[in-house]
Design a protein around this motif. Structure first.
Motif, PDB file in Angstrom:
ATOM      1  N   ILE A 274       0.951  -1.101  -0.143  1.00  0.00           N
ATOM      2  CA  ILE A 274      -0.018   0.008   0.076  1.00  0.00           C
ATOM      3  C   ILE A 274       0.889   1.202   0.073  1.00  0.00           C
ATOM      4  N   LEU A 275       0.556   2.207  -0.901  1.00  0.00           N
ATOM      5  CA  LEU A 275       1.344   3.452  -0.890  1.00  0.00           C
ATOM      6  C   LEU A 275       0.299   4.450  -0.309  1.00  0.00           C
ATOM      7  N   HIS A 276       0.805   5.024   0.924  1.00  0.00           N
ATOM      8  CA  HIS A 276      -0.108   5.931   1.512  1.00  0.00           C
ATOM      9  C   HIS A 276       0.693   7.210   1.555  1.00  0.00           C
ATOM     10  N   PHE A 277      -0.056   8.225   1.176  1.00  0.00           N
ATOM     11  CA  PHE A 277       0.582   9.585   1.428  1.00  0.00           C
ATOM     12  C   PHE A 277      -0.354  10.521   2.489  1.00  0.00           C
ATOM     13  N   ALA A 278       0.466  11.053   3.424  1.00  0.00           N
ATOM     14  CA  ALA A 278       0.174  11.971   4.451  1.00  0.00           C
ATOM     15  C   ALA A 278      -0.733  13.140   3.863  1.00  0.00           C
ATOM     16  N   ASN A 279      -1.573  13.635   4.497  1.00  0.00           N
ATOM     17  CA  ASN A 279      -2.228  14.966   4.143  1.00  0.00           C
ATOM     18  C   ASN A 279      -1.572  16.199   3.648  1.00  0.00           C
ATOM     19  N   THR A 280      -0.148  15.963   3.628  1.00  0.00           N
ATOM     20  CA  THR A 280       0.538  17.264   3.139  1.00  0.00           C
ATOM     21  C   THR A 280       0.376  17.361   1.707  1.00  0.00           C
ATOM     22  N   LYS A 281       0.042  16.482   1.141  1.00  0.00           N
ATOM     23  CA  LYS A 281       0.022  16.285  -0.260  1.00  0.00           C
ATOM     24  C   LYS A 281      -1.492  15.785  -0.494  1.00  0.00           C
ATOM     25  N   LEU A 282      -2.484  16.449  -1.105  1.00  0.00           N
ATOM     26  CA  LEU A 282      -3.783  15.931  -1.155  1.00  0.00           C
ATOM     27  C   LEU A 282      -3.773  14.776  -2.424  1.00  0.00           C
ATOM     28  N   LEU A 283      -4.317  13.800  -2.214  1.00  0.00           N
ATOM     29  CA  LEU A 283      -4.331  12.795  -3.320  1.00  0.00           C
ATOM     30  C   LEU A 283      -5.686  13.088  -4.163  1.00  0.00           C
ATOM     31  N   ASP A 284      -5.509  13.638  -5.243  1.00  0.00           N
ATOM     32  CA  ASP A 284      -6.723  14.102  -5.957  1.00  0.00           C
ATOM     33  C   ASP A 284      -6.772  13.307  -7.364  1.00  0.00           C
ATOM     34  N   LEU A 285      -6.965  11.902  -7.249  1.00  0.00           N
ATOM     35  CA  LEU A 285      -6.896  11.395  -8.592  1.00  0.00           C
ATOM     36  C   LEU A 285      -8.184  10.859  -9.055  1.00  0.00           C
ATOM     37  N   ASP A 286      -8.518  10.780 -10.207  1.00  0.00           N
ATOM     38  CA  ASP A 286      -9.773  10.345 -10.944  1.00  0.00           C
ATOM     39  C   ASP A 286      -9.398   8.821 -11.062  1.00  0.00           C
ATOM     40  N   GLU A 287     -10.564   8.080 -11.299  1.00  0.00           N
ATOM     41  CA  GLU A 287     -10.376   6.522 -11.197  1.00  0.00           C
ATOM     42  C   GLU A 287      -9.462   5.967 -12.326  1.00  0.00           C
ATOM     43  N   GLU A 288      -9.350   6.760 -13.304  1.00  0.00           N
ATOM     44  CA  GLU A 288      -8.617   6.253 -14.452  1.00  0.00           C
ATOM     45  C   GLU A 288      -6.876   6.526 -14.150  1.00  0.00           C
ATOM     46  N   GLU A 289      -6.531   7.624 -13.266  1.00  0.00           N
ATOM     47  CA  GLU A 289      -5.269   7.866 -12.966  1.00  0.00           C
ATOM     48  C   GLU A 289      -4.856   6.714 -11.697  1.00  0.00           C
ATOM     49  N   ALA A 290      -5.927   6.319 -11.061  1.00  0.00           N
ATOM     50  CA  ALA A 290      -5.662   5.498  -9.850  1.00  0.00           C
ATOM     51  C   ALA A 290      -5.274   4.048 -10.525  1.00  0.00           C
ATOM     52  N   GLN A 291      -6.250   3.912 -11.363  1.00  0.00           N
ATOM     53  CA  GLN A 291      -6.146   2.783 -12.053  1.00  0.00           C
ATOM     54  C   GLN A 291      -4.536   2.434 -12.888  1.00  0.00           C
TER      55      GLN A 291
END
Length: 188
Positions: free
Chosen positions: A108-125
């Motif tokens: 699992i790659l987890h980002f702290a909230n210092t960087k917002l994880l703003d992905l659409d489904e296509e980018e995430a996939q």
């Protein structure tokens, strides 16, 4: 309490302004808490430039004998859009995916909230397909509170459950208000 060979392991990489500043990290007390109270073994590394980031990632992938044992890679970086920012350089999640191509199987790659994880489904996939990661998670709402407390809860649940859906359900069952406020997201 814990068998050393069965311990849950986490690798944390933090972007700081200056590596030589020993007080630059605010994440270290939270990592100590993980080790002391939840038995989560963790390794910490900091970087202050794209060169040191790439050097750290290369060392992680090719020199760290524990890499196969890390279940979570915890990235603590500033960022916006779909990029982390380090020393005024934007490093996109696509570039990170290509760097980790096929090497994050089961992690699992987890980002702290210092960087917002703003992905659409296509980018995430795309990220999941290229890296082989089990999941990518983080927060999509900007709040003035650092996410370490809820990150610690998330990591503890990752230690207890294998199914990422069950992890998220448990996290929301016990911390719905903060998860909703911070916009916790997990793509799998």
């Amino acid at each position: 309490m814990y068998n050393n060979s069965d311990r849950f392991k986490l690798f944390c990489l933090e972007g700081v302004k200056e590596i030589s500043d020993l007080n630059a990290s605010f994440i270290l007390p939270f990592l100590e808490n993980l080790a002391l109270h939840q038995g989560i073994v963790n390794t910490y590394k900091s970087c202050d430039s794209i060169e040191s980031l790439e050097e750290s990632l290369s060392a992680l992938l090719y020199a760290d004998r524990s890499f196969k044992d890390y279940e979570i890679l915890y990235l603590v970086f500033e960022g916006e859009g779909n990029a982390i920012v380090l020393d005024d350089y934007y490093y996109t999640l696509g570039e990170i995916a290509e760097f980790f191509e096929g090497k994050l199987s089961g992690k699992i790659l987890h980002f702290a909230n210092t960087k917002l994880l703003d992905l659409d489904e296509e980018e995430a996939q795309y990220f999941l397909d290229v890296t082989g990661a089990r999941a990518v998670s983080g927060y999509n709402k900007k709040v003035p509170v650092y996410s370490a407390a809820i990150d610690n809860e998330f990591f503890g649940l990752c230690q207890q459950y294998d199914d990422v859906v069950e992890i998220v359900e448990e996290l929301y069952a016990h911390h719905a208000a903060i998860c909703t406020t911070m916009g916790f997201v997990l793509y799998y």
